[in-house]
Design a protein around this motif. Sequence first.
Motif, short mmCIF file in Angstrom:
data_model
loop_
_atom_site.label_atom_id
_atom_site.label_comp_id
_atom_site.label_asym_id
_atom_site.label_seq_id
_atom_site.Cartn_x
_atom_site.Cartn_y
_atom_site.Cartn_z
N ASP A 244 0.83 -1.29 -0.34
CA ASP A 244 0.37 0.18 0.43
C ASP A 244 1.07 1.05 0.03
OD1 ASP A 244 -2.51 -0.84 0.10
OD2 ASP A 244 -2.60 -1.19 2.06
N LYS A 245 2.04 1.43 0.90
CA LYS A 245 2.65 2.62 0.83
C LYS A 245 3.62 2.70 -0.49
CE LYS A 245 3.84 2.01 5.81
NZ LYS A 245 4.35 1.55 7.07
N GLN A 246 3.72 1.25 -1.22
CA GLN A 246 4.76 1.66 -2.53
C GLN A 246 3.73 2.16 -3.59
OE1 GLN A 246 6.03 -2.17 -2.75
NE2 GLN A 246 7.75 -1.74 -1.95
N LEU A 247 2.38 1.52 -3.40
CA LEU A 247 1.24 2.76 -4.44
C LEU A 247 1.34 3.67 -4.09
CD1 LEU A 247 -0.70 1.44 -6.11
CD2 LEU A 247 -2.24 0.41 -5.06
N ILE A 248 1.07 3.99 -3.16
CA ILE A 248 0.38 5.73 -2.27
C ILE A 248 1.78 6.16 -3.13
CG2 ILE A 248 -0.06 7.10 -1.10
CD1 ILE A 248 -0.94 4.71 0.77
N ASP A 249 2.90 6.06 -3.15
CA ASP A 249 4.15 6.85 -3.46
C ASP A 249 4.40 6.98 -5.00
OD1 ASP A 249 6.46 7.61 -2.56
OD2 ASP A 249 7.75 6.00 -4.02
N ILE A 250 3.91 5.73 -5.30
CA ILE A 250 3.98 6.43 -6.81
C ILE A 250 2.92 6.92 -7.01
CG2 ILE A 250 3.19 5.01 -9.08
CD1 ILE A 250 4.27 2.52 -8.00
N LEU A 251 1.36 6.62 -6.90
CA LEU A 251 0.69 7.72 -6.78
C LEU A 251 0.48 8.97 -6.22
CD1 LEU A 251 -2.46 5.42 -5.97
CD2 LEU A 251 -1.75 6.28 -8.85
N SER A 252 0.86 8.99 -5.76
CA SER A 252 1.43 10.82 -5.34
C SER A 252 2.43 11.64 -6.06
CB SER A 252 2.37 10.47 -3.53
OG SER A 252 3.65 10.08 -3.80
N LYS A 253 3.30 10.90 -6.35
CA LYS A 253 4.30 11.72 -7.30
C LYS A 253 3.52 11.76 -8.90
CE LYS A 253 8.35 9.54 -5.74
NZ LYS A 253 8.67 8.93 -5.21
N ASP A 254 2.33 10.84 -9.79
CA ASP A 254 1.98 11.36 -10.58
C ASP A 254 0.60 10.28 -10.32
OD1 ASP A 254 0.46 11.53 -12.99
OD2 ASP A 254 2.52 10.70 -14.28
N ALA A 255 -0.57 11.18 -10.11
CA ALA A 255 -1.81 9.78 -10.28
C ALA A 255 -2.27 9.41 -11.87
CB ALA A 255 -2.60 11.26 -9.71
N ASN B 245 2.96 22.88 -0.18
CA ASN B 245 2.76 21.38 -0.38
C ASN B 245 1.58 21.02 -1.61
OD1 ASN B 245 2.68 18.40 -1.46
ND2 ASN B 245 4.34 18.27 0.36
N SER B 246 1.15 21.01 -2.48
CA SER B 246 -0.05 21.08 -3.10
C SER B 246 -0.56 19.47 -3.30
CB SER B 246 -0.70 21.48 -4.39
OG SER B 246 0.31 21.14 -5.55
N ARG B 247 0.31 18.34 -3.05
CA ARG B 247 0.31 17.30 -3.08
C ARG B 247 -0.80 17.41 -1.81
NH1 ARG B 247 5.38 14.66 -3.29
NH2 ARG B 247 4.66 12.92 -2.76
N ILE B 248 -0.62 17.77 -0.73
CA ILE B 248 -1.30 17.34 0.85
C ILE B 248 -2.43 18.07 0.57
CG2 ILE B 248 -1.17 16.82 3.15
CD1 ILE B 248 1.96 16.79 3.01
N VAL B 249 -3.31 17.29 0.41
CA VAL B 249 -4.50 18.64 0.43
C VAL B 249 -5.35 18.43 1.41
CG1 VAL B 249 -7.66 18.32 -1.02
CG2 VAL B 249 -5.08 17.74 -2.32
N LYS B 250 -5.78 16.92 1.88
CA LYS B 250 -6.46 16.78 3.36
C LYS B 250 -4.97 17.29 4.65
CE LYS B 250 -9.74 14.21 6.17
NZ LYS B 250 -11.03 12.77 5.85
N ILE B 251 -5.20 17.82 5.51
CA ILE B 251 -4.27 18.00 6.54
C ILE B 251 -4.74 17.27 7.02
CG2 ILE B 251 -2.87 19.68 7.93
CD1 ILE B 251 -3.80 21.51 6.14
N LEU C 261 5.23 -2.59 -9.55
CA LEU C 261 5.45 -3.96 -8.17
C LEU C 261 5.44 -4.97 -8.29
CD1 LEU C 261 2.79 -1.49 -6.20
CD2 LEU C 261 5.86 -1.42 -6.06
N GLY C 262 4.88 -5.36 -9.30
CA GLY C 262 5.81 -7.54 -9.57
C GLY C 262 4.52 -7.67 -9.28
#
Length: 154
Positions: A10-21, A146-152, A32-33
């Motif tokens: 989940d963490k790896q998935l979130i990291d990828i999506l946070s860079k480019d959704a 940091n606009s990546r963090i919408v919901k604080i 991720l294999g």
Amino acid sequence: MSEPQIDELDKQLIDILSKDARTSNRRIASDLGVTEGTVRGRIRRLQNEGLIAFTAITSFELADHTKMAFIGVQADVDRVRKVAAEIAALSTINAVMVTMGRFNITAICLFNELDTLHEIASEQILSISGVHHVETSIAVKTLKYNSRIVKITS
């Protein structure tokens, strides 16, 4: 409320999506294999649990109101949540947080004219029952946002 249950995948998935959704599920699965179905299922679960959301972040250049103010509010301790809810209901307010320190509520609003800010702080917020003091701070230059963090927080 219990702690969210996320694992390393989940963490790896979130990291990828946070860079480019917009990264495709196929690409994420390959990176991720795992299978594309696994990625799709994980994204759906994370969304359903409110841990991630997809949205377009609007640039300040496109906003109707281009100046930002932070409004510190001192309210009766026993009325803080009610006062915060009343402030949040104001259409001109973009964010409200219950805080610790000098103020027990902080609100953020966007505005164009000082008269508008004065009316929000001095007439609308200060007139709420339980509010003792209102103080505004106007952002004159944003050095980092940091606009990546919408919901604080929730």
